[in-house]
Write a protein that holds these residues in place. Structure first.
Motif, PDB file in Angstrom:
ATOM      1  N   MET A   1     -19.744 -14.573 -20.782  1.00 37.81           N
ATOM      2  CA  MET A   1     -20.797 -14.410 -19.775  1.00 37.81           C
ATOM      3  C   MET A   1     -22.006 -13.680 -20.364  1.00 37.81           C
ATOM      4  O   MET A   1     -21.898 -12.995 -21.386  1.00 37.81           O
TER       5      MET A   1
ATOM      6  N   GLY B   1     -15.790 -16.947  -9.942  1.00 41.83           N
ATOM      7  CA  GLY B   1     -17.148 -16.434  -9.835  1.00 41.83           C
ATOM      8  C   GLY B   1     -17.427 -15.751  -8.518  1.00 41.83           C
ATOM      9  O   GLY B   1     -16.767 -16.009  -7.508  1.00 41.83           O
TER      10      GLY B   1
ATOM     11  N   HIS C   1     -12.024 -11.048 -13.703  1.00 42.38           N
ATOM     12  CA  HIS C   1     -12.751 -12.182 -14.269  1.00 42.38           C
ATOM     13  C   HIS C   1     -14.264 -12.066 -14.145  1.00 42.38           C
ATOM     14  O   HIS C   1     -14.982 -12.119 -15.133  1.00 42.38           O
ATOM     15  N   ALA C   2     -14.780 -11.936 -12.918  1.00 46.98           N
ATOM     16  CA  ALA C   2     -16.229 -11.880 -12.706  1.00 46.98           C
ATOM     17  C   ALA C   2     -16.616 -10.540 -12.107  1.00 46.98           C
ATOM     18  O   ALA C   2     -15.792  -9.852 -11.502  1.00 46.98           O
TER      19      ALA C   2
ATOM     20  N   CYS D   1     -22.519  -8.092 -15.772  1.00 47.77           N
ATOM     21  CA  CYS D   1     -23.663  -8.131 -14.863  1.00 47.77           C
ATOM     22  C   CYS D   1     -24.527  -6.899 -15.082  1.00 47.77           C
ATOM     23  O   CYS D   1     -24.053  -5.861 -15.562  1.00 47.77           O
TER      24      CYS D   1
ATOM     25  N   GLY E   1     -21.657 -19.193 -20.279  1.00 47.34           N
ATOM     26  CA  GLY E   1     -22.378 -18.195 -19.495  1.00 47.34           C
ATOM     27  C   GLY E   1     -23.844 -18.552 -19.386  1.00 47.34           C
ATOM     28  O   GLY E   1     -24.410 -19.218 -20.260  1.00 47.34           O
TER      29      GLY E   1
ATOM     30  N   GLY F   1     -16.482 -11.274 -17.778  1.00 52.53           N
ATOM     31  CA  GLY F   1     -17.609 -11.151 -16.872  1.00 52.53           C
ATOM     32  C   GLY F   1     -18.521  -9.990 -17.216  1.00 52.53           C
ATOM     33  O   GLY F   1     -18.073  -8.963 -17.744  1.00 52.53           O
TER      34      GLY F   1
END
Length: 280
Positions: free
Chosen positions: A135, A258, A215-216, A178, A93, A176
């Motif tokens: 990540m 991704g 996943h992401a 963010c 990551g 994942g």
């Protein structure tokens, strides 16, 4: 809204990570040791086993990417100049931290590394054995990362102080992660769920389609997120409350990994079948 595909590599090359930077859309070809762009440029790392994985827009007119196969972090300038820095522990990551440095997870070392643009590397242990950090993202002045085998979310200050937050669901396999507008979104690949954690450590989980293997994840302006569903070949959008409000099929055996957001609001997805998908 429509989804279009651009073929950038062969079906066995494995587009994996994706980033929008410098007027280009970049993707890592994890199985062949190359990077490619949506415009058709290809850059050979001359290291076929280097496994370039996660790629991000750097702070210095370049994209940076992890090379888990040969323990390096790579840099590719917008002008095509390639270089790399040794970072032991299988870097995976990657994100730009609040201090302007690159921060990456070290899967095999249970650690986080800080890499400056001039090549200085500092490693910080996370203090959890066998955690398999995956990540990583920056939020609220700290680094946040998924601990895939420790079933937790980790938080590290710029000084290396770590806090861990266990997930409510056992054996969820977070991957994942963010930074959103007011919280962090993450996905649980084994539990088939999305998650949300606040800066205070409050965790919520939201169900996704059965056996989808998320996943992401990438944030949506104003709340919510986009998520790639690796096993079912789809892209979904969640609203700020965790409800699925959009779903787009990406094709059988597309294996989406991704994803990244364009400045125009488009969503880009790396498909392991050799293409980049764009949802306008």
């Amino acid at each position: 809204m429509s989804v279009t595909e651009i073929t950038v590599a062969g079906p066995n090359d494995g587009p994996y990570g994706v980033a929008v930077a410098g007027g280009e859309v970049w993707t890592t070809l994890v199985h062949t040791g190359r990077l490619a762009t949506a415009s058709g440029r290809v850059f050979d790392l001359e290291a076929p086993m280097s496994r370039p994985s996660v790629v991000v827009a750097g702070p210095d007119d370049a994209v940076w990417f992890t090379r888990s196969g040969d323990h390096r972090v790579g840099r590719l300038g917008y002008d095509g100049t390639l270089s790399a820095i040794d970072v032991a522990g299988s870097p995976y990551g990657l994100c730009v931290g609040p201090d302007g440095a690159l921060w990456c997870t070290l899967m095999d070392a249970d650690a986080i590394a800080r890499v400056t643009v001039d090549g200085s590397v500092t490693t910080y242990p996370i203090g959890v054995a066998g955690a398999f950090p995956a990540m990583i993202t920056s939020f609220a002045g700290d680094l946040w990362f998924t601990l895939n085998q420790a079933n937790a979310i980790g938080r590290m200050t710029l000084e290396g102080v770590v806090t861990t937050y266990p997930l409510p669901t056992e054996s969820a396999g977070p991957v994942g992660i963010c930074a959103g507008a007011d919280a962090i979104w993450f996905v649980e690949i084994l539990a088939g769920q999305a998650g949300r954690i606040t800066a205070e450590g409050k965790i919520e989980e939201f169900p996704l389609p059965v056996d989808s293997k998320p996943h992401a994840v990438a944030p949506v302006a104003g709340g919510g997120c986009w998520i790639t569903l690796w096993a079912t070949g789809a892209l979904v959008r969640l609203d700020a409350s965790g409800n699925i409000v959009e779903e787009h099929a990406l094709g059988k055996d597309s294996e989406p990994h991704g994803l990244a957001l364009g400045l125009d609001g488009s969503v880009w997805v790396a498909l392991e079948n050799g293409a980049l998908a764009q949802k306008a």
